[in-house]
Scaffold this active site. Structure first.
Site, PDB file in Angstrom:
ATOM      1  N   GLU A  90     -11.730 -35.509   5.898  1.00 59.60           N
ATOM      2  CA  GLU A  90     -11.735 -36.923   6.286  1.00 59.60           C
ATOM      3  C   GLU A  90     -10.917 -37.130   7.565  1.00 59.60           C
ATOM      4  O   GLU A  90     -11.305 -37.911   8.450  1.00 59.60           O
ATOM      5  CB  GLU A  90     -11.133 -37.791   5.164  1.00 59.60           C
ATOM      6  N   CYS A 127      -5.303 -39.202   3.049  1.00 64.38           N
ATOM      7  CA  CYS A 127      -6.588 -39.600   3.642  1.00 64.38           C
ATOM      8  C   CYS A 127      -6.973 -41.020   3.245  1.00 64.38           C
ATOM      9  O   CYS A 127      -7.633 -41.725   4.008  1.00 64.38           O
ATOM     10  CB  CYS A 127      -7.686 -38.614   3.265  1.00 64.38           C
ATOM     11  N   CYS A 167      -7.501 -32.176   6.307  1.00 61.47           N
ATOM     12  CA  CYS A 167      -8.618 -32.541   5.431  1.00 61.47           C
ATOM     13  C   CYS A 167      -9.867 -32.903   6.242  1.00 61.47           C
ATOM     14  O   CYS A 167      -9.785 -33.285   7.411  1.00 61.47           O
ATOM     15  CB  CYS A 167      -8.236 -33.739   4.573  1.00 61.47           C
ATOM     16  N   ASN A 199     -12.602 -29.569   6.353  1.00 60.89           N
ATOM     17  CA  ASN A 199     -11.198 -29.158   6.225  1.00 60.89           C
ATOM     18  C   ASN A 199     -10.952 -27.904   7.058  1.00 60.89           C
ATOM     19  O   ASN A 199     -11.815 -27.017   7.160  1.00 60.89           O
ATOM     20  CB  ASN A 199     -10.779 -29.004   4.765  1.00 60.89           C
TER      21      ASN A 199
HETATM   22  N1  THU Z   1      -9.530 -31.506   0.910  1.00 61.80           N
HETATM   23  C1  THU Z   1     -10.221 -32.260   1.806  1.00 61.80           C
HETATM   24  O1  THU Z   1     -10.532 -31.797   2.914  1.00 61.80           O
HETATM   25  N2  THU Z   1     -10.558 -33.520   1.444  1.00 61.80           N
HETATM   26  C2  THU Z   1     -10.369 -34.061   0.216  1.00 61.80           C
HETATM   27  O2  THU Z   1     -10.780 -35.191  -0.027  1.00 61.80           O
HETATM   28  C3  THU Z   1      -9.659 -33.287  -0.820  1.00 61.80           C
HETATM   29  C4  THU Z   1      -9.089 -31.991  -0.382  1.00 61.80           C
HETATM   30  C5  THU Z   1      -9.206 -30.115   1.281  1.00 61.80           C
HETATM   31  C6  THU Z   1      -7.791 -29.828   1.659  1.00 61.80           C
HETATM   32  C7  THU Z   1      -7.713 -28.338   1.394  1.00 61.80           C
HETATM   33  O3  THU Z   1      -8.192 -27.634   2.523  1.00 61.80           O
HETATM   34  C8  THU Z   1      -8.672 -28.110   0.242  1.00 61.80           C
HETATM   35  O4  THU Z   1      -9.511 -29.261   0.197  1.00 61.80           O
HETATM   36  C9  THU Z   1      -8.011 -27.913  -1.095  1.00 61.80           C
HETATM   37  O5  THU Z   1      -7.095 -28.923  -1.361  1.00 61.80           O
END
Ligand code: THU
Length: 128
Positions: free
Chosen positions: A52, A86, A50, A39
């Site tokens: 993903e 995602c 994110c 992220n």
């Molecule tokens: N986040 C992800 O990168 N992937 C996920 O599957 C869930 C959430 C990140 C987004 C943000 O930077 C942090 O987690 C908090 O929501």
């Protein structure tokens, strides 16, 4: 290196100063190549991306287009599932039966498939 190990390693590079919640993702493409993402948050919060999404972008940039397997890891009390956006992004490049393993740094893990994450997905067929 396993897919989960790749996700764990890239998680260290996450830029998450606002949530303090680092996430790592790894995708194995149909070619066998592994792509990773973490992220990347932004002071303008909605501009953050994110883990993903980062892994998918790396896969597409490298010329692969088919997801064969996914692993996601975070330091959370229970395995963190991909967010709604995602899930749609994964469904764009992964078949319904593609396995998504969600894990915690503490060692818990759960594996589901893309269809479990996005039942009733909107796809090109709905456009006639
Ligand atoms: N986040 C992800 O990168 N992937 C996920 O599957 C869930 C959430 C990140 C987004 C943000 O930077 C942090 O987690 C908090 O929501």
């Amino acid at each position: 290196m396993t897919l989960l190990a790749a996700a764990t390693a890239v998680r260290e590079n996450a830029h998450a100063p606002y949530s303090n919640f680092k996430v790592g993702a790894a995708i194995r493409a149909a070619s066998g190549a592994v792509y990773v993402g973490c992220n990347v948050e932004n002071v303008a919060y909605p501009e953050g991306t994110c883990a993903e999404a980062g892994a998918i972008a790396a896969m597409i940039a490298a010329g692969d287009t088919v997801i064969a397997e996914v692993a996601v890891i975070a330091d959370s009390p229970s395995p963190v599932p991909p967010c709604g956006g995602c899930r749609q992004k994964l469904a764009e490049f992964g078949a319904a039966d593609v396995k998504v393993t969600m894990a915690t740094l503490a060692g818990a893990s759960e594996t589901v498939c893309i269809a479990d994450l996005l039942p009733g997905a909107f796809d090109a067929g709905h456009m006639g």
